[in-house]
Write an enzyme that holds these catalytic residues in place. Structure first.
Site, PDB file in Angstrom:
ATOM      1  N   HIS A  52       0.848  -1.196   0.000  1.00 43.55           N
ATOM      2  CA  HIS A  52       0.000   0.000   0.000  1.00 43.55           C
ATOM      3  C   HIS A  52       0.879   1.240   0.000  1.00 43.55           C
ATOM      4  CE1 HIS A  52       0.752  -0.428   4.324  1.00 43.55           C
ATOM      5  NE2 HIS A  52       0.254   0.775   4.540  1.00 43.55           N
ATOM      6  N   HIS A  54       1.480   3.966   1.876  1.00 45.17           N
ATOM      7  CA  HIS A  54       2.011   4.768   2.982  1.00 45.17           C
ATOM      8  C   HIS A  54       3.532   4.893   2.934  1.00 45.17           C
ATOM      9  CE1 HIS A  54      -1.874   4.206   5.564  1.00 45.17           C
ATOM     10  NE2 HIS A  54      -1.925   5.263   4.768  1.00 45.17           N
ATOM     11  N   ASP A  56       5.922   4.785   5.074  1.00 47.18           N
ATOM     12  CA  ASP A  56       6.776   3.811   5.767  1.00 47.18           C
ATOM     13  C   ASP A  56       6.820   2.464   5.032  1.00 47.18           C
ATOM     14  OD1 ASP A  56       4.013   3.544   6.726  1.00 47.18           O
ATOM     15  OD2 ASP A  56       4.774   2.113   8.195  1.00 47.18           O
ATOM     16  N   HIS A  57       6.147   2.386   3.879  1.00 42.65           N
ATOM     17  CA  HIS A  57       6.180   1.165   3.057  1.00 42.65           C
ATOM     18  C   HIS A  57       6.815   1.400   1.687  1.00 42.65           C
ATOM     19  CE1 HIS A  57       3.512  -1.099   5.879  1.00 42.65           C
ATOM     20  NE2 HIS A  57       3.377   0.143   6.290  1.00 42.65           N
ATOM     21  N   HIS A 109      -7.432  -0.730   5.670  1.00 44.47           N
ATOM     22  CA  HIS A 109      -6.415   0.216   6.160  1.00 44.47           C
ATOM     23  C   HIS A 109      -6.248   1.327   5.133  1.00 44.47           C
ATOM     24  CE1 HIS A 109      -2.744   1.629   8.091  1.00 44.47           C
ATOM     25  NE2 HIS A 109      -2.056   1.429   6.984  1.00 44.47           N
ATOM     26  N   ASP A 133      -0.155  -3.669   6.353  1.00 44.22           N
ATOM     27  CA  ASP A 133      -0.787  -3.132   7.560  1.00 44.22           C
ATOM     28  C   ASP A 133      -2.252  -3.558   7.671  1.00 44.22           C
ATOM     29  OD1 ASP A 133       1.597  -1.879   8.074  1.00 44.22           O
ATOM     30  OD2 ASP A 133       0.857   0.167   7.754  1.00 44.22           O
ATOM     31  N   HIS A 171       4.555  -4.490  10.907  1.00 39.85           N
ATOM     32  CA  HIS A 171       4.904  -3.787  12.153  1.00 39.85           C
ATOM     33  C   HIS A 171       4.981  -4.758  13.332  1.00 39.85           C
ATOM     34  CE1 HIS A 171       4.500   0.452  10.816  1.00 39.85           C
ATOM     35  NE2 HIS A 171       3.597  -0.031   9.981  1.00 39.85           N
TER      36      HIS A 171
HETATM   37 FE    FE Z   1       2.817   0.938   8.117  1.00 40.79          FE
HETATM   38 ZN    ZN Z   2       0.140   1.776   6.517  1.00 38.44          ZN
END
Ligand code: FE
Ligand code: ZN
Length: 259
Positions: A52, A54, A56-57, A109, A133, A171
């Site tokens: 996805h 985001h 942090d990905h 998410h 996530d 995570h």
């Molecule tokens: Fe994340």
């Molecule tokens: Zn995420």
């Protein structure tokens, strides 16, 4: 195939599969730990898989791209991730390093979130799921772009995978998730045992992941929306009825403010 969790930021894992020559990485939010692992193990980067959009990905995709040497970035067709990438949606397959990844749509998410399921790793090892996530051990992602009904359906699809599937979440949220899970289901004996085991892993500085689908079915309240104790707890938190989406929605809202 070797499966490695590369810690990133404060609590992310970037998952890497490799055969001692070539590697596939999933959700490289940061390039540095991936580059260090590739260089340390002498691996070439064959492909990047993204679940996805985001940061942090996807934050490390641009910096890792030069290492791909003809390999590709794959990601969710319905999300905007760093270009260029090959778009994937439910039912698609990706063939890499002799492995066939199956794409599963798991909105909730984010609106276009996908998961990658690997039924067989070619060496008789258990299946693998990269779920970003969507599913965490003992929990699920926040509903930033989706509805409780979508997340309920997405988790239901993942719950239907073989019980021995190794669940590779993005995570390390397990300990705080289990605290919440125990508030929801204080009488769940499997949950109590798993909590002890996870606490020992973390005390030793080890990941609690991968989990398994069978473990999550037994202990994850968000995958147990039809368990009587979970329904009762959700209704005390305002679930309008005993339907899966209503129970999941109430659990998610409760978890958002749980300390
Ligand atoms: Fe994340
Ligand atoms: Zn995420």
């Amino acid at each position: 195939m070797k499966l490695v969790a590369l810690p990133a930021f404060t609590d992310n894992y970037i998952w890497m599969l490799h055969d001692d020559r070539q590697a596939i990485v999933v959700d490289p939010g940061d390039a540095a730990p991936v580059a260090a692992a590739l260089d340390g193990l002498g691996l070439a980067l064959a492909a990047i898989l993204v679940t996805h959009h985001h940061p942090d990905h996807v934050g490390g995709v641009a910096a890792l791209r030069p290492r791909l040497q003809g390999g590709q970035v794959w990601g969710p067709a319905r999300e905007s991730i760093p270009l260029p990438f090959l778009p994937l949606a439910d039912g698609d397959v990706v063939d890499l390093l002799g492995l066939r990844f199956q794409v599963i749509d798991v909105p909730g998410h984010t609106a276009g979130h996908i998961a990658y399921y690997l039924p067989a790793t070619g060496d008789g090892e258990a299946p693998v799921l990269f779920c970003g996530d969507t599913l965490f051990s003992g929990g699920c992602g926040r509903l930033f772009e989706g509805t409780p009904a979508q997340m309920h359906q997405s988790l239901g699809r993942l719950a239907g995978l073989p019980g021995n599937t190794r669940v590779c979440c993005a995570h390390e949220y397990t300990e705080s998730n289990l605290k919440f899970a125990q508030a929801v289901e204080p009488a769940n004996a499997a949950l109590a045992r798993y909590t002890v085991a996870c606490r020992a892993l973390r005390a030793g500085g080890l990941p609690t992941l991968p989990s398994t689908i069978a473990q999550e079915r037994a202990i994850n309240p968000f995958m147990r929306c039809n368990a009587p104790d979970v329904i009762t707890a959700a209704q005390t938190q305002g679930a309008a009825d005993a339907s899966g989406p209503a129970v999941l929605g109430a659990l998610r809202a409760w978890k958002n403010q749980f300390r």
